[in-house]
Write an enzyme that holds these catalytic residues in place. Structure first.
Site, PDB file in Angstrom:
ATOM      1  N   SER A  60      56.516  27.798  75.823  1.00 14.07           N
ATOM      2  CA  SER A  60      57.074  28.639  75.106  1.00 14.07           C
ATOM      3  C   SER A  60      58.649  28.435  75.097  1.00 14.07           C
ATOM      4  O   SER A  60      59.421  27.377  75.490  1.00 14.07           O
ATOM      5  CB  SER A  60      57.022  30.010  75.656  1.00 14.07           C
ATOM      6  OG  SER A  60      57.737  31.342  74.776  1.00 14.07           O
ATOM      7  N   SER A 117      51.427  37.801  66.672  1.00 12.85           N
ATOM      8  CA  SER A 117      50.112  37.424  67.319  1.00 12.85           C
ATOM      9  C   SER A 117      50.241  38.628  68.875  1.00 12.85           C
ATOM     10  O   SER A 117      50.873  40.091  68.486  1.00 12.85           O
ATOM     11  CB  SER A 117      50.763  36.762  69.252  1.00 12.85           C
ATOM     12  OG  SER A 117      52.075  37.021  69.315  1.00 12.85           O
ATOM     13  N   TYR A 162      58.326  35.467  82.737  1.00  7.24           N
ATOM     14  CA  TYR A 162      57.548  35.135  81.677  1.00  7.24           C
ATOM     15  C   TYR A 162      58.715  33.408  81.738  1.00  7.24           C
ATOM     16  O   TYR A 162      57.896  32.170  81.519  1.00  7.24           O
ATOM     17  CB  TYR A 162      57.679  35.773  80.760  1.00  7.24           C
ATOM     18  CG  TYR A 162      56.886  35.317  79.205  1.00  7.24           C
ATOM     19  CD1 TYR A 162      55.881  34.711  79.381  1.00  7.24           C
ATOM     20  CD2 TYR A 162      57.840  34.088  77.985  1.00  7.24           C
ATOM     21  CE1 TYR A 162      55.403  34.485  78.617  1.00  7.24           C
ATOM     22  CE2 TYR A 162      56.772  34.047  77.606  1.00  7.24           C
ATOM     23  CZ  TYR A 162      55.736  34.044  77.109  1.00  7.24           C
ATOM     24  OH  TYR A 162      54.727  33.335  76.294  1.00  7.24           O
ATOM     25  N   LEU A 181      47.033  34.133  69.392  1.00  7.86           N
ATOM     26  CA  LEU A 181      46.795  32.260  69.822  1.00  7.86           C
ATOM     27  C   LEU A 181      45.528  31.785  70.138  1.00  7.86           C
ATOM     28  O   LEU A 181      45.246  30.414  69.300  1.00  7.86           O
ATOM     29  CB  LEU A 181      47.736  32.005  69.812  1.00  7.86           C
ATOM     30  CG  LEU A 181      49.581  32.490  69.534  1.00  7.86           C
ATOM     31  CD1 LEU A 181      50.882  31.774  70.181  1.00  7.86           C
ATOM     32  CD2 LEU A 181      49.585  31.862  67.697  1.00  7.86           C
ATOM     33  N   ASP A 187      39.184  33.900  84.701  1.00 13.05           N
ATOM     34  CA  ASP A 187      40.558  34.754  85.444  1.00 13.05           C
ATOM     35  C   ASP A 187      41.367  33.500  85.631  1.00 13.05           C
ATOM     36  O   ASP A 187      40.919  33.429  86.850  1.00 13.05           O
ATOM     37  CB  ASP A 187      40.785  35.789  86.063  1.00 13.05           C
ATOM     38  CG  ASP A 187      41.755  36.726  86.232  1.00 13.05           C
ATOM     39  OD1 ASP A 187      42.397  35.237  86.279  1.00 13.05           O
ATOM     40  OD2 ASP A 187      42.012  37.398  87.836  1.00 13.05           O
TER      41      ASP A 187
END
Length: 253
Positions: free
Chosen positions: A145, A195, A159, A23, A68
């Site tokens: 998300s 993805s 997550y 993405l 990072d």
């Protein structure tokens, strides 16, 4: 300004994190197609060069910076590189993130912290660095998300928690910066999109999820990228502190 002109990003500079694949590539090429020069950040530097070439083929300038986002100093360096190369920063796409499927009884503190440190903390460090140099009229979009709103049937506590945290971060930064700095802050909550993440799902998972997707299919990256361009452009100039769910209806099914 006409309606279609509001979607243009001519003369603006966009930073896209996690820009080396998936993405992130779609986001980077979409903002370039809309007229922005692009600063690409990711850990996988070899892949960044291919994305830089793709942006330049669209007629826009681009630089690639190893980043990072879990390291605040890397976030500051990415923003500094944008200002040094292009003289300004108008758009931040906080896309970089990692995922892990681990049962909650087995996940180690180190594993949990790694996900949160990248997805949530890293997005904050990036926003903090960008917010310090952005001008009024700039925009930040945090890529959350649908798992911040619903469960996905997989053991993804770290997550899901990190992506839910991004929604709170979005609201708070909007209330801090929109009135004082003129910076809009919003979030995108994608559902299932083609993805690297979906490529790694167990066989049969996507098929099992389809009854929960009202549109009956996995989304295409270009569909999400179009929503992103809306949120970072003047087309959404009166929108801040909100979350746009782009999931084919998963969150209400």
């Amino acid at each position: 300004m006409g309606v279609l002109e509001r979607f243009r990003l001519d003369g603006r500079v966009a930073v896209v994190t996690g820009a080396s694949s998936g993405l992130g590539v779609a986001f980077a090429t979409a903002v370039a197609e809309a007229g922005a020069d692009v600063v690409l950040g990711a850990r996988r530097t070899q892949r960044l060069e291919a994305v830089r070439t793709a942006v330049e083929k669209l007629g826009r300038r681009a630089i690639a910076v190893p980043t990072d986002i879990a390291r605040p100093e890397d976030c500051r360096a990415l923003v500094d590189a944008a200002v040094q190369a292009f003289g300004r920063l108008d758009v931040l796409v906080n896309n970089a993130g990692i995922s892990r499927e681990t049962p909650a009884t087995e996940e180690t503190p180190e594993q949990f912290r790694e996900v949160v440190d990248t997805n949530l903390n890293g997005s904050y460090w990036m926003a903090q660095a960008a917010g310090a140099v952005m001008r009024p009229g700039s925009a930040i979009v945090n890529i959350s998300s649908v798992l911040a709103l619903v469960t996905g049937g997989l053991p993804q506590a770290a997550y899901s928690a990190s992506k839910a945290g991004l929604l709170g971060l979005t609201r708070d930064l909007a209330q801090q910066w929109t009135p004082t700095k003129g910076i809009r802050v919003n979030a995108l909550a994608p559902g299932l999109f083609t993805s690297e993440m979906t490529d790694g799902y167990a066989e049969g998972y996507l098929e099992a999820m389809m009854p929960r997707v009202l549109s009956g299919r996995v989304g295409q990256p270009e569909e999400l990228a179009a929503a992103l361009v809306f949120l970072v452009s003047d087309a959404s100039s009166y929108i801040t502190g909100t979350t746009l769910t782009v999931d084919g209806g998963t969150h209400i099914a």
